[in-house]
Scaffold this motif. Structure first.
Motif, PDB file in Angstrom:
ATOM      1  N   ASN A 137       0.804  -1.226   0.000  1.00 30.25           N
ATOM      2  CA  ASN A 137       0.000   0.000   0.000  1.00 30.25           C
ATOM      3  C   ASN A 137       0.837   1.275   0.000  1.00 30.25           C
ATOM      4  N   THR A 138       1.987   1.224   0.624  1.00 29.70           N
ATOM      5  CA  THR A 138       2.838   2.431   0.687  1.00 29.70           C
ATOM      6  C   THR A 138       3.810   2.511  -0.487  1.00 29.70           C
ATOM      7  N   ARG A 139       3.795   1.498  -1.350  1.00 31.71           N
ATOM      8  CA  ARG A 139       4.760   1.426  -2.459  1.00 31.71           C
ATOM      9  C   ARG A 139       6.171   1.661  -1.904  1.00 31.71           C
TER      10      ARG A 139
ATOM     11  N   TYR B  98       8.874  -0.651  -4.293  1.00 34.37           N
ATOM     12  CA  TYR B  98       8.671  -0.364  -5.714  1.00 34.37           C
ATOM     13  C   TYR B  98       7.648   0.761  -5.851  1.00 34.37           C
ATOM     14  N   ASN B  99       7.804   1.575  -6.859  1.00 35.32           N
ATOM     15  CA  ASN B  99       6.946   2.750  -7.019  1.00 35.32           C
ATOM     16  C   ASN B  99       5.565   2.432  -7.570  1.00 35.32           C
ATOM     17  N   THR B 100       5.392   1.251  -8.136  1.00 38.28           N
ATOM     18  CA  THR B 100       4.091   0.878  -8.691  1.00 38.28           C
ATOM     19  C   THR B 100       3.707  -0.528  -8.240  1.00 38.28           C
ATOM     20  N   MET B 101       2.422  -0.788  -8.252  1.00 37.12           N
ATOM     21  CA  MET B 101       1.938  -2.124  -7.921  1.00 37.12           C
ATOM     22  C   MET B 101       2.399  -3.141  -8.959  1.00 37.12           C
ATOM     23  N   ASP B 102       2.467  -2.723 -10.216  1.00 34.41           N
ATOM     24  CA  ASP B 102       2.922  -3.629 -11.276  1.00 34.41           C
ATOM     25  C   ASP B 102       4.316  -4.163 -10.986  1.00 34.41           C
ATOM     26  N   GLU B 103       5.227  -3.282 -10.522  1.00 32.51           N
ATOM     27  CA  GLU B 103       6.596  -3.710 -10.229  1.00 32.51           C
ATOM     28  C   GLU B 103       6.622  -4.706  -9.073  1.00 32.51           C
ATOM     29  N   LEU B 104       5.822  -4.459  -8.052  1.00 36.83           N
ATOM     30  CA  LEU B 104       5.759  -5.381  -6.917  1.00 36.83           C
ATOM     31  C   LEU B 104       5.214  -6.737  -7.359  1.00 36.83           C
TER      32      LEU B 104
ATOM     33  N   ILE C 209      -2.487  -9.128  -7.049  1.00 40.52           N
ATOM     34  CA  ILE C 209      -2.489  -8.439  -5.752  1.00 40.52           C
ATOM     35  C   ILE C 209      -3.370  -7.205  -5.806  1.00 40.52           C
ATOM     36  N   HIS C 210      -3.333  -6.471  -6.922  1.00 42.36           N
ATOM     37  CA  HIS C 210      -4.099  -5.224  -7.020  1.00 42.36           C
ATOM     38  C   HIS C 210      -5.608  -5.468  -6.975  1.00 42.36           C
TER      39      HIS C 210
ATOM     40  N   GLY D 235      -1.530   4.706  -3.241  1.00 40.00           N
ATOM     41  CA  GLY D 235      -1.354   4.210  -4.606  1.00 40.00           C
ATOM     42  C   GLY D 235       0.035   4.451  -5.158  1.00 40.00           C
ATOM     43  N   ASP D 236       0.156   4.320  -6.490  1.00 37.71           N
ATOM     44  CA  ASP D 236       1.462   4.402  -7.150  1.00 37.71           C
ATOM     45  C   ASP D 236       2.120   5.763  -6.947  1.00 37.71           C
ATOM     46  N   VAL D 237       3.462   5.745  -6.935  1.00 38.78           N
ATOM     47  CA  VAL D 237       4.261   6.963  -6.802  1.00 38.78           C
ATOM     48  C   VAL D 237       4.570   7.490  -8.199  1.00 38.78           C
ATOM     49  N   ILE D 238       4.318   8.762  -8.421  1.00 39.08           N
ATOM     50  CA  ILE D 238       4.534   9.319  -9.761  1.00 39.08           C
ATOM     51  C   ILE D 238       5.591  10.431  -9.774  1.00 39.08           C
ATOM     52  N   ASN D 239       6.102  10.811  -8.604  1.00 40.38           N
ATOM     53  CA  ASN D 239       7.052  11.938  -8.564  1.00 40.38           C
ATOM     54  C   ASN D 239       8.241  11.643  -7.649  1.00 40.38           C
ATOM     55  N   MET D 240       8.758  10.422  -7.699  1.00 37.31           N
ATOM     56  CA  MET D 240       9.866  10.056  -6.818  1.00 37.31           C
ATOM     57  C   MET D 240      11.119  10.906  -7.035  1.00 37.31           C
ATOM     58  N   PRO D 241      11.533  11.251  -8.269  1.00 31.36           N
ATOM     59  CA  PRO D 241      12.694  12.137  -8.419  1.00 31.36           C
ATOM     60  C   PRO D 241      12.520  13.464  -7.688  1.00 31.36           C
ATOM     61  N   GLN D 242      11.297  14.001  -7.705  1.00 32.11           N
ATOM     62  CA  GLN D 242      11.035  15.252  -6.986  1.00 32.11           C
ATOM     63  C   GLN D 242      11.155  15.033  -5.487  1.00 32.11           C
ATOM     64  N   HIS D 243      10.661  13.893  -4.994  1.00 30.54           N
ATOM     65  CA  HIS D 243      10.808  13.568  -3.578  1.00 30.54           C
ATOM     66  C   HIS D 243      12.283  13.528  -3.178  1.00 30.54           C
ATOM     67  N   TYR D 244      13.091  12.863  -4.008  1.00 28.82           N
ATOM     68  CA  TYR D 244      14.520  12.768  -3.723  1.00 28.82           C
ATOM     69  C   TYR D 244      15.143  14.153  -3.615  1.00 28.82           C
ATOM     70  N   GLU D 245      14.842  15.013  -4.575  1.00 24.36           N
ATOM     71  CA  GLU D 245      15.465  16.325  -4.592  1.00 24.36           C
ATOM     72  C   GLU D 245      15.012  17.158  -3.394  1.00 24.36           C
ATOM     73  N   THR D 246      13.767  17.019  -2.986  1.00 22.02           N
ATOM     74  CA  THR D 246      13.269  17.736  -1.811  1.00 22.02           C
ATOM     75  C   THR D 246      14.089  17.380  -0.575  1.00 22.02           C
TER      76      THR D 246
END
Length: 463
Positions: free
Chosen positions: A17-19, A22-28, A37-38, A154-165
C-alpha cells in the motif's frame, strides 16, 4: 503476541500500500510473480503462513541487495510503525514541517545543537532520543515523501522530486560541516537510477552517518582508521594506456607505488604535436568494498592545496571509481564512476603495456620531449616520522639533527588518539614544510605564526 501469519500479512500489506520498495503495484507484482495483488489483496494472494513468509523473505533479500546489506526490512517496518505513531501524536500538525525536520536533525544528530528551542519543542525532541525514534523515517514523514504506515495512496509518480526535496534539505543541513562542498553521498543519492522510498531511507541513513564521520574530529580519526583496514596493495606499477596496450594514442598512464598502504601516484601524460609532454599527477587509494569489489578513490593534485587553505572539496577535487577486485598482477583495470560528475569521465579502461617496443617509445618520449607537470606547485612528498609519544605531547623530527617539533596533544581534538603507525609526519610541498596528520586531514605550516597558533615548539630533547 502477534501471530507469525498476522505479522507477515501486516508487513506485506504495508509494503504494497505504501509502495515502499517499488513505485508501482505492477513492479511489486512482477517481483513476487503474482499479478492479482491489485485485485485480490495480500491475504487472498498468499493464503497460508508459509506463502506469506516466503513472499516477505524474498522482499527482504531484495532490499538487502539494493542497499548493500544496510537495511533489514523487518527491522525497518518495526521502526516505521513506531515512528508513524510518534509522528501522528506530536508532529503531524506542524505549520512548517521542513523547518521542523531541520530542527530535529540539528537537535538529535551530531554535532548536536540543542540551544534556542522552547520548552515544548525541546521536550518533544528529547522524546525522539529517549524513545529511539528513527530520524530518517521522521524526516521522510515530515517532508511528505513517505506516507503513513497505514496509507493507501497508490502508485508513486514523482519520486525524483521527492529525492530532490530531501537532498536539498540534507545539503543545507550538512553545509560547511565537512571537507566537502557537497557530501559525496548526496551526489550519489541524486544519481540513483532506481529511486524508491526504501532507497531514499537508505541514502538518508548513509548521509547522516557520513556527515557524523567527517564533521566530528574524533570520529574522523576512527573513520580514517576503518578505511586503512580496507586498503589493498595491488601490483599495478608500470605503464598503462587506454588503447589495449598498443600504441594508438599519444596519451598514457604512469603508476608508481607510494609509501603508504594502498596508495599510488598515477600520472596521466599526453604528448602533443610539438613533442611536448604534459602530465597530471593524481593520488589513488585502493580499498576493498563490502561486496568484495575494489574502490579507487582518486585525488586531484589541487585537493591537498585546497584542504590546506581551508577550502571544501568540490567535484574536480576527488572522485570514486569501482572495479572488480583484480588479481595480484592485473593486466586490465575497468573503472566505472560511482556517482555523478561534470568533470571526471564515466569510465576508464586501462591496459598494462607489456610490449617492449611500445614501452621503449614511451620511455624515449619521457627522455627526449620537453615536460610540464601541471599543478607542480601541488606536488608533495610525505615522510611518516612520528618519533615519540608522551602523556601530553607528540614529537616529530625537524630538518635539523637532534631537533623536534613538540606538539601538544590538546592543540587539536583527537590528537590523544594518535599512535605509532598512523600517517603522522612531515610533508614537503611547493618548497614548504608542513606537519601532516593524514587521519585528521590536517596539514600545519611550520611557519612561526602557524606553530605559535597551535602551541608547537622546537626542542632538542624529549620530555
Amino acid at each position: 503476541m502477534i501471530k507469525e501469519y498476522d505479522k507477515y500479512e501486516e508487513w506485506l500489506i504495508t509494503i504494497a500500500n505504501t509502495r515502499l520498495i517499488y513505485n508501482t503495484m505492477d513492479e511489486l507484482e512482477d517481483m513476487l510473480d503474482n499479478h492479482s495483488i491489485h485485485n485480490n489483496g495480500i491475504k487472498r494472494c498468499f493464503a497460508s503462513s508459509p506463502k506469506m513468509r516466503a513472499a516477505f523473505r524474498d522482499l527482504k533479500v531484495e532490499v538487502s541487495l539494493m542497499t548493500d546489506e544496510n537495511v533489514t526490512l523487518d527491522r525497518f517496518l518495526e521502526r516505521y510503525k513506531k515512528t508513524w505513531t510518534f509522528y501522528k501524536t506530536y508532529l503531524s500538525r506542524r505549520a512548517d514541517p521542513e523547518k521542523t525536520a531541520m530542527e530535529i536533525l540539528c537537535f538529535c544528530c551530531p554535532p548536536y545543537n540543542k540551544d534556542g528551542y522552547g520548552k515544548k519543542k525541546s521536550a518533544i525532541y528529547h522524546r525522539i532520543e529517549e524513545e529511539d525514534i528513527s530520524i530518517p523515517i521522521l524526516v521522510m514523514l515530515l517532508m511528505k515523501v513517505l506516507p503513513g504506515y497505514d496509507s493507501k495512496d497508490g502508485d508513486v509518480i514523482n519520486m525524483p522530486q521527492h529525492y530532490e526535496t530531501v537532498m536539498s534539505l540534507l545539503e543545507k543541513y550538512t553545509n560547511e560541516g565537512t571537507m566537502f562542498s557537497i557530501l559525496p553521498t548526496i551526489t550519489k543519492a541524486r544519481g540513483e537510477q532506481h529511486k524508491s522510498r526504501i532507497m531514499l531511507y537508505h541514502y538518508i541513513c548513509e548521509i547522516l552517518n557520513t556527515f557524523e564521520s567527517y564533521s566530528d574530529t574524533s570520529s574522523l580519526y576512527d573513520t580514517s582508521n576503518n578505511v586503512k583496514e580496507t586498503l589493498v596493495n595491488i601490483d599495478i606499477e608500470g605503464i598503462w594506456n587506454e588503447c589495449s596496450g598498443s600504441l594508438l594514442y599519444t596519451s598514457f598512464w604512469q603508476i608508481e607505488k607510494a609509501l603508504n598502504e594502498g596508495t599510488y601516484f598515477v600520472t596521466y601524460w599526453h604528448k602533443n604535436a610539438e613533442n611536448r609532454l604534459t602530465g597530471i599527477k593524481y593520488t589513488w587509494f585502493l580499498s576493498e568494498a563490502a561486496d568484495g569489489s575494489m574502490i579507487v578513490y582518486v585525488i586531484h593534485p589541487e585537493a591537498i592545496k585546497h584542504r590546506m587553505k581551508g577550502l571544501a572539496y568540490g567535484d574536480s577535487d576527488n572522485v570514486w571509481y569501482k572495479t572488480e577486485m583484480p588479481k595480484e598482477n592485473p593486466s586490465m583495470l575497468s573503472l566505472h564512476r560511482l556517482m555523478a560528475s561534470n568533470v571526471w569521465p564515466l569510465s576508464i579502461s586501462l591496459t598494462k603495456v607489456t610490449d617492449q617496443t611500445t614501452i621503449d617509445i614511451y620511455s624515449n618520449w619521457m627522455n627526449s620531449c620537453s615536460q610540464e607537470l601541471l599543478y607542480s606547485d601541488c606536488d608533495y612528498t610525505f615522510y611518516p616520522n612520528l618519533h615519540a609519544i608522551t602523556e601530553d605531547y607528540l614529537y616529530i623530527p625537524t630538518e635539523v639533527d637532534g631537533e623536534y617539533f613538540k606538539i601538544p596533544k590538546n592543540c587539536h581534538e583527537g590528537f590523544d588518539k594518535i599512535q605509532f603507525g598512523d600517517n603522522v609526519g612531515t610533508m614537503h610541498m611547493n618548497n614548504q614544510l608542513y606537519l601532516a596528520f593524514d587521519e585528521f586531514l590536517l596539514y600545519i605550516s611550520t611557519s612561526r605564526n602557524s606553530l605559535k597558533k597551535y602551541g608547537i615548539k622546537k626542542v632538542n630533547q624529549i620530555d
